[in-house]
Design a protein around this motif. Structure first.
Motif, PDB file in Angstrom:
ATOM      1  N   GLY A  98      10.565   7.609   2.812  1.00  0.00           N
ATOM      2  CA  GLY A  98       9.478   6.533   2.428  1.00  0.00           C
ATOM      3  C   GLY A  98       9.572   5.603   3.404  1.00  0.00           C
ATOM      4  N   ALA A 147       0.952  -1.177  -0.063  1.00  0.00           N
ATOM      5  CA  ALA A 147       0.173   0.061  -0.004  1.00  0.00           C
ATOM      6  C   ALA A 147       0.820   1.355   0.173  1.00  0.00           C
ATOM      7  CB  ALA A 147      -0.911  -0.074   1.263  1.00  0.00           C
ATOM      8  N   SER A 148       2.323   1.134   0.235  1.00  0.00           N
ATOM      9  CA  SER A 148       2.860   2.190   0.380  1.00  0.00           C
ATOM     10  C   SER A 148       4.627   1.705   0.266  1.00  0.00           C
ATOM     11  CB  SER A 148       2.758   3.108   1.483  1.00  0.00           C
ATOM     12  OG  SER A 148       3.395   2.314   2.718  1.00  0.00           O
ATOM     13  N   LEU A 149       5.424   2.716   0.020  1.00  0.00           N
ATOM     14  CA  LEU A 149       6.865   2.509   0.105  1.00  0.00           C
ATOM     15  C   LEU A 149       7.229   1.604   1.228  1.00  0.00           C
ATOM     16  CD1 LEU A 149       8.337   5.512  -1.417  1.00  0.00           C
ATOM     17  CD2 LEU A 149       8.501   3.304  -2.451  1.00  0.00           C
ATOM     18  N   THR A 174       8.466   8.340   7.533  1.00  0.00           N
ATOM     19  CA  THR A 174       7.723   8.979   7.381  1.00  0.00           C
ATOM     20  C   THR A 174       7.675  10.432   7.991  1.00  0.00           C
ATOM     21  OG1 THR A 174       5.931   7.925   8.525  1.00  0.00           O
ATOM     22  CG2 THR A 174       6.528   7.368   6.464  1.00  0.00           C
ATOM     23  N   GLU A 194       6.066  -0.832   2.841  1.00  0.00           N
ATOM     24  CA  GLU A 194       5.979  -2.238   2.603  1.00  0.00           C
ATOM     25  C   GLU A 194       6.769  -2.629   1.639  1.00  0.00           C
ATOM     26  OE1 GLU A 194       1.729  -2.857   2.276  1.00  0.00           O
ATOM     27  OE2 GLU A 194       1.267  -1.454   4.022  1.00  0.00           O
TER      28      GLU A 194
END
Length: 298
Positions: free
Chosen positions: A209, A170-172, A204, A174
């Motif tokens: 990231g 879902a995002s960097l 973050t 992960e």
């Protein structure tokens, strides 16, 4: 280009990769004709010691191109060592079938006996990659793909774990990210790369990231095949040449991934009517490769 023709090109590339495999392993282990007291001869290509070439590179490239010219005399050829040595006309980019070869991708790994190094043989038609073979002889991993025909490692379809079993990040934060630091050791370039690494790694709260890990294995093709295999989410680099990744691009795309060349319109004020999708430009020297992308309309 028919599927049967692509299969023939792929079979040729596989046969050539296997043909040069023994010489590759002799060079890696300094055995046979490349024993320690023979003609291995690692040399410095850029003058800073960070980018080297060996007689193995030259031997394998000569072997591959000699065989390809016998089979496909009307095709064009681009190789890392051919270009490095300044051969006239070999780096002319056209729509003609063009074999793009890196005889030893990850030469520094090769010299230091690190096994993420191999032979890369790609074919472009209309400037787009359509066939790719990456052979890592020391690891005994053979990656193969042709457009529309899937990607495989040693005959097993890629990725080795299929989505949705693989998580979709879902995002960097992960993601496991692969990249390279390149051979340019000038202060501005090194500082810029370190700043990029910092932005990826920082938490973050500080604008980063916060990626799970950042891996540098030492070779573009091994990096991209790791993404195609499903063991990393992303590969990113600025500065590699087409021969560094042309073959691996086809493998990743056929494994369900996607590749971008940095020439898009994100962050620009380009008017909407002019935002036209364009084919990947492998000559752009910028690349972002991602493990999994859903099918999009059209």
């Amino acid at each position: 280009m028919s599927a049967e023709q692509l299969k023939e090109y792929l079979s040729t590339a596989i046969a050539l990769a296997k043909e040069v495999g023994p010489a590759f392993k002799d060079g890696f282990w300094r055995t046979g004709r490349f024993a320690a007291d023979s003609e291995f001869a690692a040399g410095d290509k850029t003058g800073n010691g960070a980018d080297c070439v060996t007689e193995v590179d030259r031997h394998i490239e000569r072997t591959i191109f000699r065989r390809l010219r016998e089979i496909y005399p009307d095709h064009r050829f681009v190789g890392e060592e051919t270009v490095a040595e300044g051969a006239d006309g070999d780096y002319l980019v056209t729509d003609d079938p063009t074999w793009v070869v890196d005889p030893v991708d990850g030469t520094n790994n090769f010299v230091h006996h690190f096994p993420y190094t191999g032979v890369s043989i790609g074919l472009t038609i209309g400037k787009e990659p359509v066939v790719g073979v990456v052979y890592l002889p020391v690891l005994d991993e053979l990656y193969t793909a042709a457009r529309g025909q899937g990607a495989f490692m040693n005959g097993r379809r890629l990725p080795l774990i299929e989505p949705p079993v693989l998580t979709t990040p879902a995002s960097l934060a992960e993601c496991s990210v692969l990249c390279e630091h390149g051979s340019d050791r000038s202060e501005p370039v090194v500082r810029s790369r370190l700043a990029s690494f910092a932005r990826l790694l920082l938490d973050t709260q500080h604008g980063g990231g916060c990626i799970q890990n950042l891996r540098v294995t030492g070779g573009a093709c091994p990096d991209i095949t790791l993404v195609a295999k499903g063991v990393a989410e992303m590969y990113w680099e600025l500065g590699p040449h087409a021969w560094d990744f042309a073959a691996a691009v086809t493998i990743l795309v056929e494994a369900g991934g996607a590749v971008f060349d940095g020439a898009g319109w994100w962050g620009t004020d380009l008017p909407e009517p002019e935002r036209i999708l364009k084919p990947l430009n492998i000559w752009n020297r910028k690349i972002l490769a991602i493990r999994f992308i859903p099918d999009l309309p059209g």
